[in-house]
Design a protein around this motif. Structure first.
Motif, PDB file in Angstrom:
ATOM      1  N   ASP A  24      -1.746   1.326  -2.300  1.00 29.61           N
ATOM      2  CA  ASP A  24      -0.866   1.332  -3.462  1.00 29.61           C
ATOM      3  C   ASP A  24       0.123   0.169  -3.382  1.00 29.61           C
TER       4      ASP A  24
ATOM      5  N   GLN B 251       1.761  -0.422  -6.292  1.00 25.95           N
ATOM      6  CA  GLN B 251       2.554  -0.177  -7.497  1.00 25.95           C
ATOM      7  C   GLN B 251       3.827   0.629  -7.234  1.00 25.95           C
ATOM      8  N   GLN B 252       3.718   1.719  -6.456  1.00 23.55           N
ATOM      9  CA  GLN B 252       4.921   2.527  -6.239  1.00 23.55           C
ATOM     10  C   GLN B 252       6.006   1.765  -5.466  1.00 23.55           C
TER      11      GLN B 252
ATOM     12  N   TYR C 182      -2.604   4.275  -9.703  1.00 22.61           N
ATOM     13  CA  TYR C 182      -1.851   3.227  -9.023  1.00 22.61           C
ATOM     14  C   TYR C 182      -2.658   2.448  -7.999  1.00 22.61           C
TER      15      TYR C 182
ATOM     16  N   ILE D  68      -2.425   1.014 -13.712  1.00 23.40           N
ATOM     17  CA  ILE D  68      -1.310   0.077 -13.789  1.00 23.40           C
ATOM     18  C   ILE D  68      -1.452  -0.981 -12.696  1.00 23.40           C
ATOM     19  N   GLY D  69      -0.850  -2.152 -12.930  1.00 23.01           N
ATOM     20  CA  GLY D  69      -0.891  -3.205 -11.928  1.00 23.01           C
ATOM     21  C   GLY D  69      -1.766  -4.374 -12.336  1.00 23.01           C
TER      22      GLY D  69
ATOM     23  N   LYS E 216       6.673  -1.248  -5.764  1.00 23.63           N
ATOM     24  CA  LYS E 216       7.272  -2.107  -6.790  1.00 23.63           C
ATOM     25  C   LYS E 216       8.168  -1.279  -7.719  1.00 23.63           C
ATOM     26  N   ARG E 217       7.699  -0.102  -8.127  1.00 23.00           N
ATOM     27  CA  ARG E 217       8.448   0.727  -9.080  1.00 23.00           C
ATOM     28  C   ARG E 217       9.734   1.274  -8.447  1.00 23.00           C
TER      29      ARG E 217
ATOM     30  N   GLU F 117      -4.056  -7.636  -7.624  1.00 24.46           N
ATOM     31  CA  GLU F 117      -3.614  -6.585  -6.699  1.00 24.46           C
ATOM     32  C   GLU F 117      -4.722  -5.559  -6.484  1.00 24.46           C
ATOM     33  N   TRP F 118      -5.374  -5.166  -7.560  1.00 30.25           N
ATOM     34  CA  TRP F 118      -6.466  -4.201  -7.452  1.00 30.25           C
ATOM     35  C   TRP F 118      -7.629  -4.776  -6.643  1.00 30.25           C
TER      36      TRP F 118
END
Length: 660
Positions: A508, A510-511, A484, A450-451, A513-514, A455-456
């Motif tokens: 990370d 992603q977390q 993530y 995801i993402g 953000k989530r 970002e990656w």
């Protein structure tokens, strides 16, 4: 007969050569006995491959990884032929090469016995000496089905040809994604068919090229790795380029068996995995508890010095927390099934990070608080399949030394630098010092990650730069990232050269953000922090097992559950040694006295078996002089040491974290 031009590639050297039509790769490398296959335009080919105009050909030597895989896959075919000659009713599963060996799965009425393995190995030796040729033959799907009509598992694999086969355990070695091929084992003299198998190849030119092999064991294995399928019988074997290498490997296995943490854990009374608790759930006995406590205490002190803040979180949570984190949709197969009460589903905690996010989110945060380093010895529960549970190294319940660092993007590079240095230094303190780093990145073709791409790329590059500053080998692991974010894994070699995955560091975006994590920046704006996941030991249980095997149970003095054992020459000397032990205990040492009725030599043997670092011996002369004698684990001895000096020597060994 026309000519064709080919290029021979050897490392950085290229050689142009003109050969006649029909020339094979074997002709090209004639006389080079170590060459067992060829790589043509990046594809592995049998030596029987006929060269074509413009081919770029690279020799594949038996000692290379590709060469070893070909050797072991070819040996697996010989084993399967031997099994069907001895057990005609056996149905064939799959037989891929694996690390250091190979296996083949069979559907048979009764499990193989050790005596069966001896018979199979003897039959393999006969086949090897016959020098049967491996001959590749392309076939259509329909022809393959007709030829293998009596092999139900092969027929299933034919139906899986393509991407589904790649996902099936070991199936890609059988059918791949292109045309089907069958390999015939042909008699060296008559050319008659001796045996055949569906296989992608390539293979050795003949069975005579197999230098050295041995069958190791048999075990049950579900077809294609799924518990929903039938259980087959799997035979494991190993094959090597020389008999000396086979001998060295078997000696290595013998040494590894001596160091098996499950065996040592029972012998040294450190831990057990009771049947009543269930597979993968360990209890630590008093001596194992001491080692674990010392491991944790030292780690805790080092983390306090590095400005980590300690937190605690529960073992269970509402299911929705793991929906928010993304673990439930991406990691559900590793989590225990839900528990329902109060009208809601709850889950046993499989990871600590979602709960640490809640701690961050519990109140407003300022940039002045960052980096915020949260640390927990957090017990988690993973639903590992029964076939992969292995002592403490693959458990269902274990405690992570888990840390999550929240920082700004501007702080990320420096934080990763210091974090990786901290991790490596702490591992060195426990006695591991041979490292390489692995950079796990996402697979752009997979939808599990995801993402955004940017970002990656940013996270991956930050990890790469931090890793390169350590001056250690950096190994790529494409597709191995968490869903993530990318990660760096520290691979550590133990005393006998085995590589263990230890610490992991993950970036990370992603977390945060989530979970809607944010902090107030210097300009008053709300910003999203970067989250860095870090488990230093991985799990305390697994790290315990690694150290137990690394030291073969003979822990350095600071970790040894009993640091010194008093051994009286006679019963009259027991009180004197008990006084010595009491003085040592006041200094924080772990010392006991063997006051049993056993003879002195048996007491020494018992202490040696328990791998106690110091044996403190006392007789009449020692008592008269206020001294003791030391006997060390290696059998050497030092006599007439004043008591205070003896205690100081033990304390020094503890302080310097050394073995004696």
């Amino acid at each position: 007969m026309s000519d064709v031009r080919v290029t021979i590639q050897r490392d950085s050297e290229r050689e142009e050569r003109v050969v006649t039509t029909g020339t094979t790769a074997a002709d090209l490398f004639q006389g080079e006995r170590s060459v067992v296959a060829a790589r043509v335009a990046g594809q592995l080919k049998d030596l029987a491959y006929q060269l074509a105009e413009g081919d770029e050909v690279e020799p594949v030597e038996i000692t290379s990884q590709d060469g070893l895989d070909i050797l072991r896959h070819s040996t697996a075919h010989v084993m399967a032929q031997a099994v069907q000659e001895l057990f005609p009713e056996a149905k064939l599963g799959i037989g891929p090469p694996i690390k250091d060996g190979f296996y083949y799965d069979f559907d048979v009425e009764t499990p193989f016995t050790p005596e069966d393995l001896k018979r199979i190995e003897k039959k393999m030796q006969e086949i090897q000496k016959r020098g049967q040729k491996f001959a590749r033959r392309p076939v259509s799907d329909d022809d393959a089905r007709a030829e293998l009509a009596g092999e139900p598992y092969k027929l299933e694999l034919i139906g899986l040809k393509g991407s589904a086969a790649e996902a099936a355990e070991g199936a890609s070695a059988e059918v791949g994604a292109g045309e089907l091929t069958i390999y015939d084992n042909l008699d060296a003299k008559s050319g008659e068919l001796c045996w055949k198998d569906l296989c992608r190849g390539p293979h050795l030119p003949s069975t005579r090229v197999i230098p050295a092999f041995k069958l190791m064991r048999s075990a049950a294995a579900y077809w294609r790795g799924s518990e929903k399928n039938k259980q087959l019988q799997r035979i494991y074997g190993t094959a090597w380029p020389t008999k000396d290498e086979l001998k060295a490997y078997l000696e290595f296995l013998a040494e590894a068996e001596k160091r098996d943490h499950r065996k040592l854990g029972a012998e040294l009374d450190l831990f057990s995995i009771p049947e009543e608790l269930g597979s993968g759930l360990a209890v630590f006995h008093p001596k194992g508890g001491i080692i674990r406590r010392e491991m944790e205490n030292y780690s805790r002190r080092r983390h306090e010095d590095a400005d980590y803040e300690f937190v605690n979180t529960p073992h269970i949570s509402k299911e929705g927390l793991f929906e928010t984190s993304g673990h439930l949709p991406n990691y559900a197969e590793a989590m225990f099934p839900p528990l329902e009460f109060d009208g809601q589903n709850y889950r046993l905690k499989a990871m600590n990070c979602p709960m640490h996010n809640l701690i961050f989110k519990a109140r407003g945060r300022s940039y002045r608080e960052l980096p915020l380093r949260l640390f927990e010895f957090g017990t988690v529960y993973r639903y590992e399949k029964s076939g992969v549970v292995h002592g403490l190294t693959r458990a269902r319940g274990f405690t992570q030394d888990d840390s999550h660092i929240y920082c700004t993007k501007e702080q990320m590079a420096d934080e990763l630098d210091s974090l990786l240095t901290f991790v490596l230094d702490l591992l060195r303190d426990y006695g591991l010092d041979d490292f390489e780093l692995e950079l796990s990145t996402r697979d752009p073709e997979s939808d599990k990650f995801i993402g955004e791409d940017a970002e990656w790329e940013e996270a991956t590059e930050a990890l790469r730069q931090a890793a390169e500053k350590q001056g250690l080998p950096l190994v790529p692991d494409p597709g191995g990232a968490a869903y993530y974010g990318p990660k760096i894994s520290v691979q550590a070699r133990d005393a006998i050269g085995r590589s263990w995955q230890m610490s992991t560091i993950q970036v990370d975006f992603q977390q945060p953000k989530r979970f809607g994590l944010e902090y107030t920046a210097a300009d008053g704006s709300k910003q999203q922090p970067v989250m860095i996941h870090r488990a230093l030991f991985g799990s305390i249980e697994r790290f315990f097992a690694v150290l137990l095997e690394h030291y073969a149970g003979a822990f350095p003095v600071w970790l040894a559950p009993v640091q010194a054992t008093g051994i009286p020459i006679g019963d009259d000397h027991v009180p004197y040694l008990q006084e010595f032990a009491a003085e040592a205990k006041k200094k924080g040492l772990r010392v006991d006295v063997d006051a049993s009725s056993d003879r002195m030599q048996k007491k020494i043997r018992n202490a040696q078996r328990s791998k106690v670092p110091f044996m403190v011996i006392a007789g009449d002369e020692d008592v008269a002089n206020g001294a003791v004698s030391f006997r060390y684990r290696d059998g050497s001895q030092k006599n007439g040491i004043p008591k205070a000096q003896a205690i100081a020597e033990i304390l020094d060994a503890v302080e310097r974290r050394i073995q004696v």
